[in-house]
Design an enzyme around this catalytic site. Sequence first.
Site, PDB file in Angstrom:
ATOM      1  N   MET A 123       0.848  -1.189   0.000  1.00 21.51           N
ATOM      2  CA  MET A 123       0.000   0.000   0.000  1.00 21.51           C
ATOM      3  C   MET A 123       0.890   1.247   0.000  1.00 21.51           C
ATOM      4  O   MET A 123       0.430   2.342   0.340  1.00 21.51           O
ATOM      5  CB  MET A 123      -0.946  -0.013   1.208  1.00 21.51           C
ATOM      6  CG  MET A 123      -1.899  -1.206   1.155  1.00 21.51           C
ATOM      7  SD  MET A 123      -3.462  -0.942   1.987  1.00 21.51           S
ATOM      8  CE  MET A 123      -2.938  -0.695   3.655  1.00 21.51           C
ATOM      9  N   TYR A 162       4.137   3.884   0.820  1.00 17.92           N
ATOM     10  CA  TYR A 162       4.867   4.451   1.957  1.00 17.92           C
ATOM     11  C   TYR A 162       5.914   3.419   2.408  1.00 17.92           C
ATOM     12  O   TYR A 162       5.919   2.934   3.535  1.00 17.92           O
ATOM     13  CB  TYR A 162       3.938   4.852   3.105  1.00 17.92           C
ATOM     14  CG  TYR A 162       4.483   6.068   3.828  1.00 17.92           C
ATOM     15  CD1 TYR A 162       4.332   7.347   3.279  1.00 17.92           C
ATOM     16  CD2 TYR A 162       5.189   5.946   5.010  1.00 17.92           C
ATOM     17  CE1 TYR A 162       4.874   8.460   3.898  1.00 17.92           C
ATOM     18  CE2 TYR A 162       5.739   7.044   5.633  1.00 17.92           C
ATOM     19  CZ  TYR A 162       5.571   8.300   5.075  1.00 17.92           C
ATOM     20  OH  TYR A 162       6.115   9.390   5.689  1.00 17.92           O
ATOM     21  N   HIS A 175       9.028   1.010   3.315  1.00 13.84           N
ATOM     22  CA  HIS A 175      10.058   1.003   4.358  1.00 13.84           C
ATOM     23  C   HIS A 175      10.930  -0.236   4.173  1.00 13.84           C
ATOM     24  O   HIS A 175      10.727  -1.012   3.219  1.00 13.84           O
ATOM     25  CB  HIS A 175       9.419   1.059   5.747  1.00 13.84           C
ATOM     26  CG  HIS A 175       8.357   0.024   5.970  1.00 13.84           C
ATOM     27  ND1 HIS A 175       8.621  -1.321   6.007  1.00 13.84           N
ATOM     28  CD2 HIS A 175       7.016   0.136   6.136  1.00 13.84           C
ATOM     29  CE1 HIS A 175       7.506  -1.997   6.211  1.00 13.84           C
ATOM     30  NE2 HIS A 175       6.503  -1.130   6.273  1.00 13.84           N
ATOM     31  N   HIS A 178       9.382  -3.578   3.265  1.00 15.78           N
ATOM     32  CA  HIS A 178       9.022  -3.779   1.854  1.00 15.78           C
ATOM     33  C   HIS A 178      10.282  -4.085   1.026  1.00 15.78           C
ATOM     34  O   HIS A 178      10.244  -4.917   0.118  1.00 15.78           O
ATOM     35  CB  HIS A 178       8.374  -2.510   1.277  1.00 15.78           C
ATOM     36  CG  HIS A 178       7.066  -2.152   1.919  1.00 15.78           C
ATOM     37  ND1 HIS A 178       6.886  -1.007   2.645  1.00 15.78           N
ATOM     38  CD2 HIS A 178       5.874  -2.797   1.919  1.00 15.78           C
ATOM     39  CE1 HIS A 178       5.630  -0.958   3.073  1.00 15.78           C
ATOM     40  NE2 HIS A 178       4.999  -2.024   2.649  1.00 15.78           N
ATOM     41  N   LYS A 202       4.466 -10.128   9.587  1.00 14.68           N
ATOM     42  CA  LYS A 202       3.811  -9.263  10.581  1.00 14.68           C
ATOM     43  C   LYS A 202       2.297  -9.411  10.441  1.00 14.68           C
ATOM     44  O   LYS A 202       1.572  -9.400  11.422  1.00 14.68           O
ATOM     45  CB  LYS A 202       4.219  -7.797  10.389  1.00 14.68           C
ATOM     46  CG  LYS A 202       3.559  -6.901  11.445  1.00 14.68           C
ATOM     47  CD  LYS A 202       4.082  -5.509  11.417  1.00 14.68           C
ATOM     48  CE  LYS A 202       3.514  -4.696  10.287  1.00 14.68           C
ATOM     49  NZ  LYS A 202       2.071  -4.390  10.437  1.00 14.68           N
ATOM     50  N   VAL A 243      10.552  -7.400   9.552  1.00 14.89           N
ATOM     51  CA  VAL A 243      11.764  -6.591   9.749  1.00 14.89           C
ATOM     52  C   VAL A 243      11.487  -5.636  10.899  1.00 14.89           C
ATOM     53  O   VAL A 243      10.418  -5.016  10.960  1.00 14.89           O
ATOM     54  CB  VAL A 243      12.124  -5.812   8.470  1.00 14.89           C
ATOM     55  CG1 VAL A 243      13.378  -4.960   8.681  1.00 14.89           C
ATOM     56  CG2 VAL A 243      12.339  -6.780   7.317  1.00 14.89           C
ATOM     57  N   SER A 276       4.135   1.091   7.916  1.00  8.28           N
ATOM     58  CA  SER A 276       3.918   2.457   7.413  1.00  8.28           C
ATOM     59  C   SER A 276       3.223   3.292   8.483  1.00  8.28           C
ATOM     60  O   SER A 276       3.428   4.495   8.574  1.00  8.28           O
ATOM     61  CB  SER A 276       3.075   2.423   6.144  1.00  8.28           C
ATOM     62  OG  SER A 276       3.671   1.552   5.218  1.00  8.28           O
TER      63      SER A 276
HETATM   64  O1  PAF Z   1      -0.365  -5.783   3.492  1.00  6.47           O
HETATM   65  C1  PAF Z   1      -0.727  -4.862   2.726  1.00  6.47           C
HETATM   66  O2  PAF Z   1      -0.002  -3.891   2.497  1.00  6.47           O
HETATM   67  C2  PAF Z   1      -2.098  -4.934   2.075  1.00  6.47           C
HETATM   68  O3  PAF Z   1      -3.027  -5.537   2.920  1.00  6.47           O
HETATM   69  C3  PAF Z   1      -2.070  -5.608   0.701  1.00  6.47           C
HETATM   70  C4  PAF Z   1      -1.666  -7.075   0.802  1.00  6.47           C
HETATM   71  C5  PAF Z   1      -1.122  -4.875  -0.231  1.00  6.47           C
HETATM   72  C6  PAF Z   1      -3.484  -5.575   0.077  1.00  6.47           C
HETATM   73  O4  PAF Z   1      -3.943  -4.288  -0.067  1.00  6.47           O
END
Ligand code: PAF
Length: 284
Positions: free
Chosen positions: A27, A29, A31, A34, A146, A173, A183
């Site tokens: 989604m 933002y 870090h 990701h 997480k 992490v 985020s």
């Molecule tokens: O974990 C997330 O960031 C969201 O739930 C996802 C898997 C991208 C779905 O919108």
Amino acid sequence: MIVCETVSSMKKARRQMAGRVGCVPTMGYLHEGHLTLLSRARQENDHVVATIFVNPTQFGPHEDLASYPRNPQRDLAMLEGEGIDAVFMPSPEEMYPAGYATYINVEGLTDRLEGASRPGHFRGVATVVAKLFNTVEPHRAYFGQKDAQQLLVIKRMAADLDMNVQVLAVPTVREPDGLAMSSRNTHLSPQERQAATVLYRALTLARELWRSGERDAERLRRQIIELIQKEPLASIDYVSVADPDSLEELAHINSTALVSMAVRIGRTRLIDNTLLGGQSAAHP
Ligand code: PAF
């Protein structure tokens, strides 16, 4: 790096990718957590697609959709340096055009924990992830531990709907003081940021108790709750000691248990978990 804002442009970019494709749905933002997912995807695939979409259908009416942190330009600059082939960054109207009417419900698993606290949340997650999988057609998709329940729900959906995608779990992490990267941490004031370490402290206590032989799930829950209640800025949404695959609450821990919690620090709701013993679908 190609940036695709429409389903059709993403599908076109995907057709140019030969070999294995890994996908990291986010989604935004971004870090370090990701980046770890992306780096794993890069190691294991010929091409990597990241998706950035703050999915409105997974937020309840009183949740933080409007204030969810966003910075697409910064995200793209970060991704540029990560060897990503394509970024799929659709608008809400592209994903849910007028007349949109189809949703996916994963039953059972979604009644508990996050599903109980956030009705409709996993319906939105499953729906958007299915749409992302249909558009990107990845061989592998990477999600952080997480969100352990999210991982279980997505794995269940992929298996039940015969999707040709391997859903992979990547360890959480953490900041040096143990706070899981998220985020939402950006909403914490300095004082709240300090208080937020209570989640990791609670998980550490659970691990210590487990190591010293505690197998009574209710005693474990009680001690975790007592520790969190000592933090004045924290208020507990739930503390769970559950079977790691079914998420049913345990009375006694025979082999493994997923200890998970949702705690509000001020107005920010944080989640975290740890697996005690062995392995599970979300912690292979
Ligand atoms: O974990 C997330 O960031 C969201 O739930 C996802 C898997 C991208 C779905 O919108």
